[in-house]
Design an enzyme around this catalytic site. Structure first.
Site, mmCIF file in Angstrom:
data_model
loop_
_atom_site.group_PDB
_atom_site.id
_atom_site.type_symbol
_atom_site.label_atom_id
_atom_site.label_comp_id
_atom_site.label_asym_id
_atom_site.label_seq_id
_atom_site.Cartn_x
_atom_site.Cartn_y
_atom_site.Cartn_z
ATOM 1 N N ASP A 193 34.423 41.363 46.083
ATOM 2 C CA ASP A 193 35.938 41.327 45.281
ATOM 3 C C ASP A 193 35.624 40.315 43.888
ATOM 4 O O ASP A 193 34.669 40.021 43.281
ATOM 5 C CB ASP A 193 36.948 40.517 45.942
ATOM 6 C CG ASP A 193 38.336 41.171 45.538
ATOM 7 O OD1 ASP A 193 38.976 40.334 45.053
ATOM 8 O OD2 ASP A 193 39.334 41.039 46.478
ATOM 9 N N HIS A 237 34.922 42.188 41.255
ATOM 10 C CA HIS A 237 36.600 42.516 40.649
ATOM 11 C C HIS A 237 36.573 41.882 39.342
ATOM 12 O O HIS A 237 37.121 42.389 38.303
ATOM 13 C CB HIS A 237 37.581 42.398 41.371
ATOM 14 C CG HIS A 237 38.018 43.301 42.743
ATOM 15 N ND1 HIS A 237 38.993 43.570 44.005
ATOM 16 C CD2 HIS A 237 36.974 44.745 43.029
ATOM 17 C CE1 HIS A 237 38.356 44.132 44.387
ATOM 18 N NE2 HIS A 237 37.291 45.129 43.710
#
Length: 551
Positions: A297, A331
């Site tokens: 992430d 991300h």
């Protein structure tokens, strides 16, 4: 013999002093070029005395559980004012470890600290995760109200996250998905998400706000902890180890100050749900340098609480220096939000590489958050292979963004939006210099709210090569100075923006009109191209008198 021992003690003292001076010199360099006044501090003050984990019954065979051995070693060290807990080569299975004031958990080369898969080892506690106060399982490593603490060495800390994390089918190949299903676990009703246990699945399907403590225990596997939780702590050093395979976020300092995070290798599988690398939340005086991230992430993330919880806490993250870091998968390379309700200010990030990251510089929030992000200084950033936007501002994160497929026909009613209130997030005074990007999908996406535009965002001395160009929507005070855009599609699209100043723009593509301007609220656009003959596409409804063009 006493003379020899005395000489050895003097040598070790001098060596320790020499290392302290080296640390001080390195950290002084980290403060160079920072754009705001900031207190200087150095490594924590921890006593130079060792406590070998094997002296407290520890056994590094990967089978024996060392929870009690760590507790005893830390207790004895604490009694005499602290020291270094030495973990030698081996596989050290354990339950949670609580760090106390004056403790340095030191992993020697070849040491693997492996946390247990037994959920009974992790009692439920009240904590903060994703900016909200909630019950979670105890973190594998945690400290509360501690001072002068450290985790050092060159070993590996493994959270056994696969025992906790769900996995989305969309993130796996067919072969990987079959192997995962065959390993055990259960599937969601629509077969799109794999859960490692029935307990985790039950938690995902339940309204946990109505659960009693006993009922929450039945879904403990769903209440994934962050791997390293440091709450209300002062004088923290994380230096050297690999932190990997966390149940949720990897490292989470919360409401803490005087933090040094350096020389770490922070890893999670690329498909790890909520597998952030570092989340700095409501902290001040933070140094993050010489680290490598490859996570599932966001990589380096700055937060300050979510919605009312964050506003009531009222503790911004401030005075943060981030230098010389490399991010592979994530991300976002450097991220602020989306939980930033307590505010973020005075952040310096420079000399970082983002390689194959989904988004490079990522700023995100949404209506209801509130909070102000301001005085962010970013420079000397290299990016390559960025899967989406090199630079992304999105104030509709997780919300209902307007249809952006055609900026000349945005579907949101431009006069139908909330009034500005304490729940309105604001991003302003953000400066980016020398941003170099190759092989990005999109050069940039600058999306504010109609009621609270992005304000005073500056990009200069930069070159960005991407398939798609820049989109600038709901912004007030966007300045590009000496920026080169190499794109396959229209380089810049502006909608409902004002006080835009483009000086010395360079386009490396053959567009007759490289800038598209639309939106009834657009005004005061000043353009200066590096060469004659460039023009802009003024959409229907806009008056050309609002545009100042300087060749």
């Amino acid at each position: 013999m006493k003379k020899v021992l005395c000489l050895i003690s003097i040598f070790l003292l001098n060596l320790s002093f020499a290392f302290a001076q080296i640390d001080k010199q390195v950290e002084e360099e980290i403060y160079e070029g920072v754009n705001f006044p900031m207190k200087h501090w150095y490594t924590p003050n921890i006593k130079n005395q060792d406590f070998l984990i094997t002296d407290f019954g520890g056994l590094g065979d990967g089978i024996f559980k060392n929870t009690s051995a760590f507790k005893k070693a830390i207790a004895e060290a604490t009694e005499v004012g602290g020291g270094k807990i030495i973990v030698p080569r081996g596989i050290w299975l354990t339950g949670p470890i609580e760090l106390k004031s004056g403790i340095n958990l030191h992993l020697e080369a070849g040491a693997v600290l492996l946390f247990s898969k037994d959920f009974d080892d992790y009692p439920l506690i009240e904590t903060s995760y994703e900016g909200l106060n909630s019950a979670r399982s105890t973190s594998p490593i945690f400290a509360n109200n501690a001072e002068n603490i450290a985790i050092t060495g060159s070993g590996v800390i493994d959270g056994n996250g696969q025992a906790w994390r769900p996995v989305k089918k969309s993130k796996m190949t067919d072969h990987q998905w079959r192997d995962l299903i065959n390993s055990g676990g259960v599937l969601s009703e629509n077969n799109s998400v794999w859960y490692p246990s029935k307990s985790a699945l039950k938690g995902s399907q339940s309204d946990l706000s109505s659960f009693s403590l006993e009922e929450l225990k039945e879904v403990k596997a769903f209440l994934r902890p962050v791997m390293v939780s440091l709450v209300n702590c002062k004088n923290i050093l994380l230096d050297g180890p690999t932190f990997q395979n966390s149940p949720a976020w990897n490292i989470h300092p919360l409401m803490s100050e005087n933090i040094i995070i350096r020389n770490l290798n922070i890893r999670n599988p690329w498909y790890a749900q909520n597998g952030d690398g570092l989340d700095i939340e409501s902290c001040k005086n933070v140094l993050v340098y010489n680290n490598t991230f490859d996570v599932g992430d966001d990589a380096i993330c700055v937060k300050s609480g979510k919605d009312r919880d964050g506003r009531d806490r009222g503790i911004p993250t401030q005075n943060v220096i981030i230098k010389n870091n490399t991010v592979y998968h994530g991300h976002g390379g450097f991220v602020i939000g989306s939980e930033m309700s307590g505010g973020v200010k005075n952040v310096h990030i420079s000399d970082c590489n983002f390689i194959g990251t989904d988004t490079g510089l990522r700023f995100k929030s949404t209506r209801g958050r509130g909070g102000v992000v301001e005085d962010i200084y970013i420079s000397n950033i290299n990016m390559t292979g960025i899967a989406t936007d090199a630079i992304r501002f999105n104030l509709y994160y997780g919300g209902k963004a307007p249809d952006l497929s055609d900026l000349t026909n945005i579907k949101e009613d431009e006069d139908d939006y909330p009034e500005v209130s304490i729940e309105t997030p604001a991003f302003k005074n953000i400066y980016m210099n020398n941003i170099q990007v190759v092989e990005a999908e999109s050069a940039g996406y600058f999306m504010g709210l109609p009621e609270m535009n992005l304000e005073n965002i500056k990009l200069e001395n930069s070159k960005i090569q991407a398939k798609k160009g820049m989109r600038i929507i709901n912004a007030d005070g966007i300045t590009f100075n000496s920026v080169k855009l190499i794109t396959e599609e229209i380089p810049i699209k502006i909608h409902n923006a004002k006080n835009v100043d483009f000086s010395e723009l360079i386009f490396d593509s053959d567009f007759e009109k490289p800038i598209q301007i639309s939106g009834s609220k657009t005004a005061k656009i000043e353009l200066k191209f590096n060469e004659a003959g460039k023009s802009f596409d003024l959409q229907e409804g806009l008056q050309e008198s609002k545009i100042i063009k300087i060749n």
